[in-house]
Design an enzyme around this catalytic site. Structure first.
Site, short mmCIF file in Angstrom:
data_model
loop_
_atom_site.label_atom_id
_atom_site.label_comp_id
_atom_site.label_asym_id
_atom_site.label_seq_id
_atom_site.Cartn_x
_atom_site.Cartn_y
_atom_site.Cartn_z
N CYS A 1 11.17 -0.54 0.61
CA CYS A 1 12.50 0.07 0.78
C CYS A 1 13.13 0.34 -0.59
O CYS A 1 12.72 -0.19 -1.60
CB CYS A 1 13.41 -0.89 1.55
SG CYS A 1 12.72 -1.39 3.13
N ARG B 1 8.76 5.42 -3.45
CA ARG B 1 8.45 4.07 -2.93
C ARG B 1 8.01 4.13 -1.48
O ARG B 1 7.56 3.15 -0.91
CB ARG B 1 9.67 3.15 -3.06
CG ARG B 1 10.11 2.90 -4.49
CD ARG B 1 11.51 2.29 -4.56
NE ARG B 1 11.58 0.99 -3.94
CZ ARG B 1 11.27 -0.16 -4.56
NH1 ARG B 1 10.84 -0.12 -5.81
NH2 ARG B 1 11.36 -1.32 -3.96
N TRP C 1 11.42 1.33 4.60
CA TRP C 1 9.98 1.33 4.88
C TRP C 1 9.81 0.30 6.00
O TRP C 1 9.93 -0.91 5.74
CB TRP C 1 9.20 0.94 3.63
CG TRP C 1 7.73 0.75 3.83
CD1 TRP C 1 7.11 -0.37 4.35
CD2 TRP C 1 6.67 1.66 3.55
NE1 TRP C 1 5.76 -0.20 4.37
CE2 TRP C 1 5.44 1.04 3.89
CE3 TRP C 1 6.62 2.94 3.02
CZ2 TRP C 1 4.21 1.65 3.73
CZ3 TRP C 1 5.37 3.56 2.86
CH2 TRP C 1 4.20 2.93 3.22
N ASN D 1 16.01 -5.05 1.19
CA ASN D 1 14.59 -4.79 0.99
C ASN D 1 13.89 -6.14 1.03
O ASN D 1 14.27 -7.06 0.33
CB ASN D 1 14.36 -4.10 -0.36
CG ASN D 1 12.87 -3.89 -0.66
OD1 ASN D 1 12.04 -3.93 0.26
ND2 ASN D 1 12.53 -3.70 -1.91
N GLY D 2 12.86 -6.27 1.89
CA GLY D 2 12.14 -7.55 1.98
C GLY D 2 12.00 -7.95 3.43
O GLY D 2 12.17 -7.14 4.34
N GLU E 1 -17.35 -2.65 -3.22
CA GLU E 1 -16.02 -2.11 -3.55
C GLU E 1 -15.89 -1.91 -5.05
O GLU E 1 -15.35 -0.89 -5.50
CB GLU E 1 -14.94 -3.04 -3.02
CG GLU E 1 -13.53 -2.68 -3.43
CD GLU E 1 -13.09 -1.28 -3.03
OE1 GLU E 1 -13.78 -0.62 -2.22
OE2 GLU E 1 -12.06 -0.83 -3.53
N LYS F 1 -14.93 1.67 -6.90
CA LYS F 1 -13.79 1.77 -7.84
C LYS F 1 -14.23 2.38 -9.15
O LYS F 1 -13.65 3.33 -9.65
CB LYS F 1 -13.19 0.38 -8.09
CG LYS F 1 -12.31 -0.16 -7.00
CD LYS F 1 -10.94 0.45 -7.00
CE LYS F 1 -10.65 1.42 -5.92
NZ LYS F 1 -11.21 1.44 -4.64
N GLU G 1 -15.42 6.15 -8.73
CA GLU G 1 -14.48 7.20 -8.32
C GLU G 1 -13.44 7.51 -9.39
O GLU G 1 -12.84 8.58 -9.38
CB GLU G 1 -13.80 6.85 -7.00
CG GLU G 1 -12.84 5.70 -7.03
CD GLU G 1 -12.12 5.52 -5.68
OE1 GLU G 1 -11.86 6.51 -4.98
OE2 GLU G 1 -11.83 4.36 -5.34
N HIS H 1 -36.88 -5.26 -5.12
CA HIS H 1 -37.52 -4.32 -4.19
C HIS H 1 -37.31 -2.89 -4.60
O HIS H 1 -37.42 -1.98 -3.76
CB HIS H 1 -37.00 -4.58 -2.76
CG HIS H 1 -37.28 -5.96 -2.28
ND1 HIS H 1 -38.53 -6.38 -1.87
CD2 HIS H 1 -36.49 -7.06 -2.22
CE1 HIS H 1 -38.49 -7.65 -1.54
NE2 HIS H 1 -37.27 -8.10 -1.74
N LYS I 1 -5.96 11.41 -1.70
CA LYS I 1 -5.51 10.08 -1.30
C LYS I 1 -5.77 9.84 0.18
O LYS I 1 -6.15 8.76 0.57
CB LYS I 1 -4.01 9.91 -1.60
CG LYS I 1 -3.46 8.54 -1.23
CD LYS I 1 -4.17 7.43 -2.00
CE LYS I 1 -3.73 6.05 -1.58
NZ LYS I 1 -4.60 4.97 -2.14
C1 AGP Z 1 -10.68 4.27 -2.05
O1 AGP Z 1 -10.37 3.95 -3.39
C2 AGP Z 1 -10.63 5.75 -1.78
N1 AGP Z 1 -9.37 6.29 -2.11
C3 AGP Z 1 -11.10 6.14 -0.39
O2 AGP Z 1 -12.40 5.66 -0.23
C4 AGP Z 1 -10.26 5.58 0.79
O3 AGP Z 1 -10.42 4.20 0.87
C5 AGP Z 1 -10.80 6.22 2.09
O4 AGP Z 1 -10.60 7.61 2.02
C6 AGP Z 1 -10.14 5.67 3.35
O5 AGP Z 1 -8.75 5.99 3.33
P1 AGP Z 1 -7.79 5.26 4.41
O6 AGP Z 1 -7.87 3.79 4.09
O7 AGP Z 1 -6.44 5.85 4.18
O8 AGP Z 1 -8.35 5.55 5.78
#
Ligand code: AGP
Length: 609
Positions: free
Chosen positions: A2, A27, A74, A100-101, A482, A486, A489, A505, A604
């Site tokens: 928020c 935000r 939010w 907010n909280g 993961e 990171k 990407e 292997h 995103k």
């Molecule tokens: C992760 O760093 C990426 N931005 C991407 O893999 C993301 O996690 C994926 O597109 C899923 O998005 P979502 O969690 O909004 O469904």
């Protein structure tokens, strides 16, 4: 999260309240509202939707007054709606509050106040605050706020005003941010600096437990009722830097925000009544849980990696089979599931097309759908039977960080909820894990505080290469996946994750010439196996970067670079192990001059197939 804005001074309040909210839009929010005091009355206007909707709703109206408060919401408790929007007032409408909280003990307070005749019009936790202040009000707003504050548990940044004791605003702060601005034409409150730029040249950040009083003549900060001298700073940031919280990129800000995001995700979810875990009104009750004989977890990208943590955790805690599926594959292979299958879809945005389609496919086959998402009322949230919100706050960087750790936390909480429902764990066992869950935010903070130098050194070295390998076993392997995503990407280094036992292997053929091998080793029952895998890579001239717990000696003995983590339960290690990996990816990307927040070719939220 928020947004809060407040003003008292010589000028009309409305223009700043609207412009201040607009500078806090980044935000994330789903509704907005204002309250302005003028000649004995508080006028309130609230509107679900964007700030432009609020402006449209008050167009042509004359809302005068030189003191006011404003809010962008939010949603955490109560869906987005006009009546759930802030500012909230007490039953008689004399006290207005923005917050907010999360007030963790709001239900207890609401029951107490309803017994005293107060009426509530919203589903929010916030509405208890103005009514509690009204309960203690005897003509002095500050005294009433201090008494009410003593009853609140949870996180809050709140700004309050009264039409019976006007001419000043009171702000209180516990965990959620609140800033006081010193202006030439008046004084200000705001959740974050962007709202104050152009209005003030000095500010102070309220500390936990402090109370601020601002009026037309100045600012007073109180601790336990006594005035204290605040640390006043010059406001020199530009708007872009301020929206990033002073950090160079949103990604770094969101990595650093993780302790607070984890606290918000935990807040109010550990009850000590009939159940230990309180996830709100889930339709998945004991009777339904009893019939669940399989769990399918479906997602994309980072959310998919969070699901894999779920698989290891749920199979350990619940002893039922868990399948983890990439959403774009799941939806086209006519999966085998039915009414005895629980399908968990995980999505930060709640709008990923493949995940949404996978949800529809599972629903069509009769499966009960639980969504774990960060966005209130998102498409996935609306289509699921049950929802657990991660409450990470808006995540702007394309690379998901705080969304991932809060997804994992939500996955742990749900696993403990199911273990309790299905009688798989006794309360003492659940309590042990919960006690450690509550320590994780401070342990994440410790990693950030104590390890940045070694992590930057690791990142600078890794940034010199075009390939990197992440290895681990069990939950470490899951987090390695993961870590590789990171790094890949946002630094464009070709990074791959492998089960450490799988190296020999095939992949070992690629371990040459000092290539970075990032080794995760927190699963103590597999440490010796992991050490031998590290040696395999080391003897072939791989450059070993290890992540292990403090006090470990075996792994550092075969590593060139070591980042130590504070100890935790092996089961909970992923939330700590991923922090150095996020930071390594971040600093490697910066070193290589990549666009950290908006990496090439990526979005995103992938709302197309
Ligand atoms: C992760 O760093 C990426 N931005 C991407 O893999 C993301 O996690 C994926 O597109 C899923 O998005 P979502 O969690 O909004 O469904």
């Amino acid at each position: 999260m928020c947004g809060i804005a407040g003003y008292i001074g010589e000028k009309q309040a409305l223009p700043f309240l609207i412009s201040g909210l607009k500078k806090l839009e980044y935000r994330g929010y789903d509704s907005a509202g204002i309250a302005i005091y003028n000649e004995g009355r508080i006028e309130v206007r609230r509107q679900v939707g964007k700030i432009a909707e609020l402006e449209r709703s008050i167009r042509g109206q004359v809302i005068e007054g030189t003191q006011g408060i404003a809010h962008t919401r939010w949603a955490t408790h109560g869906m987005p709606s006009n009546r759930n929007s802030h500012p909230h007032r007490d039953s008689d409408g004399h006290i207005a509050v923005v917050h907010n909280g999360i007030i963790e003990n709001y239900l207890e307070l609401r029951n107490e106040l309803e017994d005293k005749g107060y009426t509530f019009t919203s589903e929010t936790d916030t509405e208890v605050v103005p009514n509690l202040i009204a309960e203690y009000f005897e003509g002095n707003l500050l005294e009433a706020v201090e008494k009410a504050k003593a009853r609140l548990r949870g996180s809050y940044a709140a700004v309050c005003m009264s039409q019976q004791d006007p001419d000043y605003l009171v702000g209180i702060r516990q965990d959620s941010p609140l800033i006081v601005g010193y202006g030439k034409d008046g004084n200000y409150f705001a959740s974050d600096i962007p709202a104050l730029i152009g209005h003030v040249d000095r500010y102070t950040v309220l500390k936990n437990g402090e109370t601020a009083v601002i009026d037309r003549d100045g600012v007073t900060i109180y601790v336990d009722g006594k005035a204290v001298e605040p640390e006043v700073m010059e406001l020199t940031m530009d708007i872009d830097a301020a929206e990033k919280g002073g950090y160079d990129h949103f990604m770094l800000k969101e990595i650093i925000e993780q302790p607070r995001a984890l606290k918000e995700c935990l807040s109010g979810r550990i009850a000590y009544g009939k159940r230990v875990i309180d996830l709100g009104e889930l339709k998945l009750d004991a009777a339904k849980a009893e019939k669940i004989n399989k769990i399918v977890m479906v997602a994309c990208g980072t959310a998919y990696h969070a699901c894999y943590v779920g698989r290891y955790v749920y199979e350990k805690l619940l002893r039922i089979p868990v399948e983890v599926e990439i959403a774009s594959e799941f939806r086209y292979r006519d999966p085998i599931l039915d009414e005895h299958t629980l399908t968990i879809v995980v999505s930060q945005s709640g709008e990923t097309a493949d995940t949404l389609a996978a949800l529809a496919e599972a629903k069509r086959k009769g499966s009960h759908i639980l969504a774990i998402t960060n966005v209130w009322e998102s498409s996935i949230a609306r289509e699921a039977h049950d929802v657990i919100y991660t409450r990470a706050g808006i995540e702007i960087a394309v690379a998901s960080t705080k969304a991932y750790t809060t997804q994992i936390l939500a996955i742990y909480l749900f696993g403990l909820y199911m273990a309790e429902l299905k009688g798989k764990m006794i309360r003492r066992e659940i309590q042990t894990i919960i006690n450690e869950l509550y320590r994780l935010p401070e342990k994440v903070q410790q990693i950030i505080d104590d390890n940045l130098d070694i992590i930057k050194e690791m990142a600078d070295e890794i940034a010199e290469f075009e390939d990197a390998f992440f290895i681990g076993r069990d939950l470490d392997y899951v987090v390695a996946r993961e870590g590789a995503l990171k790094l890949k990407e946002i630094s464009y280094i070709h990074a791959e994750a492998y089960a450490a036992g799988e190296l020999k292997h095939g992949t070992l053929a690629l371990i040459v010439d000092r290539v970075p091998v990032i080794c995760l080793c927190t699963q103590r029952n597999l440490e010796e196996k992991m050490v031998s895998n590290i040696k395999e890579a080391q003897t072939r001239n791989g450059q070993i970067f290890s992540i292990c717990f403090e006090g470990d000696t075996l792994v550092p003995a075969v590593s060139e670079h070591v980042c130590y983590l504070p100890k935790t339960l092996d089961l909970l290690a992923p939330i700590l192990t991923v922090i150095p990996l996020q930071l390594i990816a971040y600093y490697a990307s910066v070193k290589r001059g990549a666009d950290v927040d908006k990496p090439r070719n990526l979005a995103k939220s992938v709302t197309v197939e």
